[in-house]
Design an enzyme around this catalytic site. Structure first.
Site, PDB file in Angstrom:
ATOM      1  N   SER A 160       0.853  -1.406  -0.067  1.00 44.52           N
ATOM      2  CA  SER A 160      -0.006   0.091  -0.096  1.00 44.52           C
ATOM      3  C   SER A 160       0.809   1.278   0.061  1.00 44.52           C
ATOM      4  O   SER A 160       1.547   1.475  -0.840  1.00 44.52           O
ATOM      5  CB  SER A 160      -1.075   0.064   1.242  1.00 44.52           C
ATOM      6  N   HIS A 161       0.627   2.029   1.051  1.00 43.31           N
ATOM      7  CA  HIS A 161       1.344   3.295   1.022  1.00 43.31           C
ATOM      8  C   HIS A 161       2.621   3.361   1.752  1.00 43.31           C
ATOM      9  O   HIS A 161       3.640   4.235   1.597  1.00 43.31           O
ATOM     10  CB  HIS A 161       0.567   4.277   1.958  1.00 43.31           C
ATOM     11  N   ASP A 325      -2.466   6.597  -3.357  1.00 40.86           N
ATOM     12  CA  ASP A 325      -1.247   5.945  -2.749  1.00 40.86           C
ATOM     13  C   ASP A 325      -0.573   4.636  -3.608  1.00 40.86           C
ATOM     14  O   ASP A 325      -0.801   4.582  -5.048  1.00 40.86           O
ATOM     15  CB  ASP A 325      -1.474   5.102  -1.395  1.00 40.86           C
ATOM     16  N   ASP A 327      -1.098   1.447  -3.989  1.00 41.75           N
ATOM     17  CA  ASP A 327      -1.941   0.650  -4.591  1.00 41.75           C
ATOM     18  C   ASP A 327      -3.570   1.277  -4.741  1.00 41.75           C
ATOM     19  O   ASP A 327      -4.338   0.758  -5.555  1.00 41.75           O
ATOM     20  CB  ASP A 327      -2.334  -0.637  -4.023  1.00 41.75           C
ATOM     21  N   ASP A 329      -5.877   2.829  -3.633  1.00 40.52           N
ATOM     22  CA  ASP A 329      -7.032   2.800  -2.772  1.00 40.52           C
ATOM     23  C   ASP A 329      -7.268   3.912  -1.874  1.00 40.52           C
ATOM     24  O   ASP A 329      -8.249   4.256  -1.215  1.00 40.52           O
ATOM     25  CB  ASP A 329      -7.235   1.473  -1.891  1.00 40.52           C
ATOM     26  N   ARG A 330      -6.167   4.687  -1.685  1.00 38.75           N
ATOM     27  CA  ARG A 330      -6.286   5.843  -0.849  1.00 38.75           C
ATOM     28  C   ARG A 330      -6.491   7.223  -1.525  1.00 38.75           C
ATOM     29  O   ARG A 330      -5.948   7.131  -2.698  1.00 38.75           O
ATOM     30  CB  ARG A 330      -5.115   6.019   0.023  1.00 38.75           C
ATOM     31  N   LYS A 424     -11.621   0.372  -0.497  1.00 42.59           N
ATOM     32  CA  LYS A 424     -11.715   1.806  -0.585  1.00 42.59           C
ATOM     33  C   LYS A 424     -11.114   2.182  -1.860  1.00 42.59           C
ATOM     34  O   LYS A 424     -10.396   1.293  -2.508  1.00 42.59           O
ATOM     35  CB  LYS A 424     -10.855   2.377   0.419  1.00 42.59           C
TER      36      LYS A 424
END
Ligand code: G16
Length: 591
Positions: A160-161, A325, A327, A329-330, A424
């Site tokens: 992710s982030h 981010d 991947d 989703d943010r 998300k």
């Protein structure tokens, strides 16, 4: 179905040549059913060798808030990834091994890991695999694909982030057939499998080229390399009024910058904003996904999305800025010289959702993670719909969405989404705001300030103390939890603690209980402090302190955020002895 090309291809011919030449034997170590291939490929099922590799358990494969996240070098240990992947597969009955979708955010070690997973999936009897071209798939796109093609699940390679590169982080998560993250029951079962594993199964074949859209067979498994963007973009065009957003850009009076942070959303943003919505060609910056995210930290907040933040607070600021981010989703959204906190963003979305074509029927209900500010609660109350408070982690929204109890949900950690998928969704949130701006014809700052005037302002911030010693972090939480009963009713200057607890959640659908999800302190005036330890870090522990102060009076809506929260930060230090336990005199990140 996606636009698969059923051609004899590099992918096909390479594999066929290899296996017809070597005439390898296929055996069936897992006792999988080898019924004839259900799909009419332009090729014959080949006999390929499945190796059964002996292995020993690793003790540290317990998934956290969102899958298994570790340093790259941990994943590079022999058998480490394979053990975890086999543990996932062992939790899926063979009869359910239909279509599996695989993809990642393009970070370092993605390409190697994807090859392993494809070979293992074929060896474990999945009948059909979809993989994104170049191994790319954003987390929300994965959710779209699983739902659209009724796959039995998907494996996403991403931390992710968290930063990437050889010294950075890597991760793997499994999404189930509803398109959402595996629920706790399943992640626990996967973990138990990982503690007992003795062998894994893998095809003995050369690596497969994933550079072009293509199709081939791996033994009896059909593999399709698909466009990672197409299905996602198509869904977005049905949810939002693309015509109206286009007029915004056509007018020449509205400028936007989207920072893809050299992560996975670059190709998605280029296609949707620049090609379909006709935003100018320089709208998407840092659009090419890189294995190390260009050395940056792909976390869309004011601190890490520096290039965008500086621009949005400069004299050259465009009207709208956004970032996503690693991947995808943010999301972070900004107006000119104006930052929208994720909690406010969720509340504004809830109050305005009826303006959007995909959501004409309004809200069934909303949900937020416990530490997220209660701004959305006020909107829910005024609309007369339920607001659910869940533990941190998108997986807790799954049951609420599946049972149609909620339409919209979000988290303070720069995440928002709706019932369109079960993750998300960064670009979705940006499109939501673009559509809203196009409808309301007002700048971002005005939309939010108007919202505050109506509902009051929740001043909100998160203070992170990263990479602190785990034993000290646990000691801090333990000591604080022990004091809960004595702190209730205590006065600190003008603030009095009215309630405090160790947050526990009972899922209203399956009644499962998740305990110890954070320590909450509620004050008489509606202010709140929350303490919890992050479940996504890969080194030491991260203490998160969430601060919230509610001020209804419009005359007090333009105060300095950190100054307004300073008295609460002082109380937090007083009750938790943060400086003493962390050895830090200030947080490492403030968002
Ligand atoms: C993940 C989860 C989110 C969660 C976030 C922060 O986000 O999907 O639901 O809010 O971690 O978790 P923590 O506070 O435990 O670090 P992402 O974007 O990293 O997948």
């Amino acid at each position: 179905m996606p636009s698969f090309r059923f051609l004899s291809s590099a992918c096909n011919s390479k594999i066929y040549a290899q296996y017809s030449a070597k005439k390898m034997d296929l055996f069936n170590p897992v006792g999988m059913r080898l019924e004839s291939h259900p799909l009419d490929m332009n090729s014959r099922p080949e006999r390929m060798k499945v190796n059964k590799i002996a292995t020993k358990p690793f003790p540290d494969q317990k998934p956290g808030t969102s899958g298994l996240r570790k340093k790259v070098r941990v994943f590079q240990q022999p058998h480490y990834l394979e053990n975890f992947v086999q543990s996932i597969f062992n939790c899926l009955p063979e009869s359910e091994r239909g279509m599996l979708i695989v993809g990642g955010d393009g970070r370092y070690h993605n390409r190697q890991a994807i090859q392993v997973i494809l070979k293992m999936a074929a060896a474990n009897g999945f009948r059909h695999i979809l993989v994104g071209r170049q191994g790319l798939l954003s987390t929300p796109a994965m959710s779209v694909l699983i739902r659209k093609y009724k796959a039995c699940g998907g494996i996403i390679l991403s931390a992710s982030h968290n930063p990437g590169g050889p010294e950075g982080d890597f991760g793997i998560k499994f999404n189930t057939t509803n398109g959402g993250p595996a629920p706790e029951k399943l992640t626990e079962a996967i973990y138990q499998q990982s503690l007992a594993i003795e062998a894994y199964h893998i095809l003995e074949i050369e690596d497969i080229s994933l550079d072009e859209i293509d199709s081939c067979t791996l033994g009896r498994t059909r593999l399709d390399i698909i466009d990672p963007v197409e299905d996602y973009a198509e869904l977005m065009s049905r949810l939002f009024d693309f015509g109206r957003i286009k007029t915004l850009f056509d007018s020449g009076l509205f400028r936007m910058v989207f920072d893809a942070m050299h992560a996975v959303t670059g190709p998605y943003a280029k296609e949707i904003f620049e090609h379909r919505l006709k935003a100018p060609p320089d709208t998407v910056i840092n659009a090419v996904p890189l294995e190390d995210f260009g050395g940056g930290h792909p976390d869309p907040n004011l601190q890490n999305a520096q290039e965008l933040t500086s621009l949005m607070f400069s004299g050259e600021a465009p009207d709208f800025g956004a970032a996503s981010d690693g991947d995808g989703d943010r999301n972070m959204v900004l107006g000119r010289h104006f930052f929208v906190t994720p909690s406010d963003s969720l509340a504004v979305m809830a109050a305005n959702i009826h303006h959007l074509p995909g959501y004409h029927s309004g809200l069934a209900g909303v949900a937020r993670s416990m530490p997220t500010s209660r701004a959305v609660d006020r909107v829910a109350e005024s609309l007369g719909v339920e607001c659910y408070e869940t533990p941190t982690g998108w997986k807790f929204f799954g049951n609420l969405l599946d049972s149609h109890k909620i339409t919209l949900c979000g988290e303070e950690s720069f995440g928002a989404g709706s019932d369109h998928i079960r993750e998300k969704d960064g670009i979705w949130a940006v499109l939501f705001w673009l559509n809203l701006i196009a409808v309301r014809q007002r700048p971002v700052s005005e939309i939010v300030q108007q919202h505050w005037r109506r509902f009051g302002r929740h001043y909100y911030s998160r203070h992170d103390y990263e990479e602190i010693e785990s034993t000290m972090a646990e000691a801090l939480m333990h000591r604080l939890a022990e004091q809960l009963h004595t702190l209730k009713g205590r006065q600190f200057g003008e603030f009095r603690i009215s309630e405090c607890d160790d947050f526990s959640y009972t899922d209203p659908v399956d009644h499962s209980i998740s305990s110890h999800q954070g320590l909450r302190f509620l004050f008489d005036d509606g202010s709140r402090l929350v303490f919890r330890l992050s479940g996504t870090g890969t080194r030491g522990a991260t203490l998160r302190l969430y601060l919230e102060r509610y001020l209804a009076d419009p005359a007090r809506h333009n105060l300095d955020l950190q100054q307004t929260l300073a008295p609460l930060a002082a109380i937090a230090d007083d009750i938790a002895q943060i400086k003493k336990y962390t050895g830090r005199d200030k947080p490492s990140v403030i968002t």
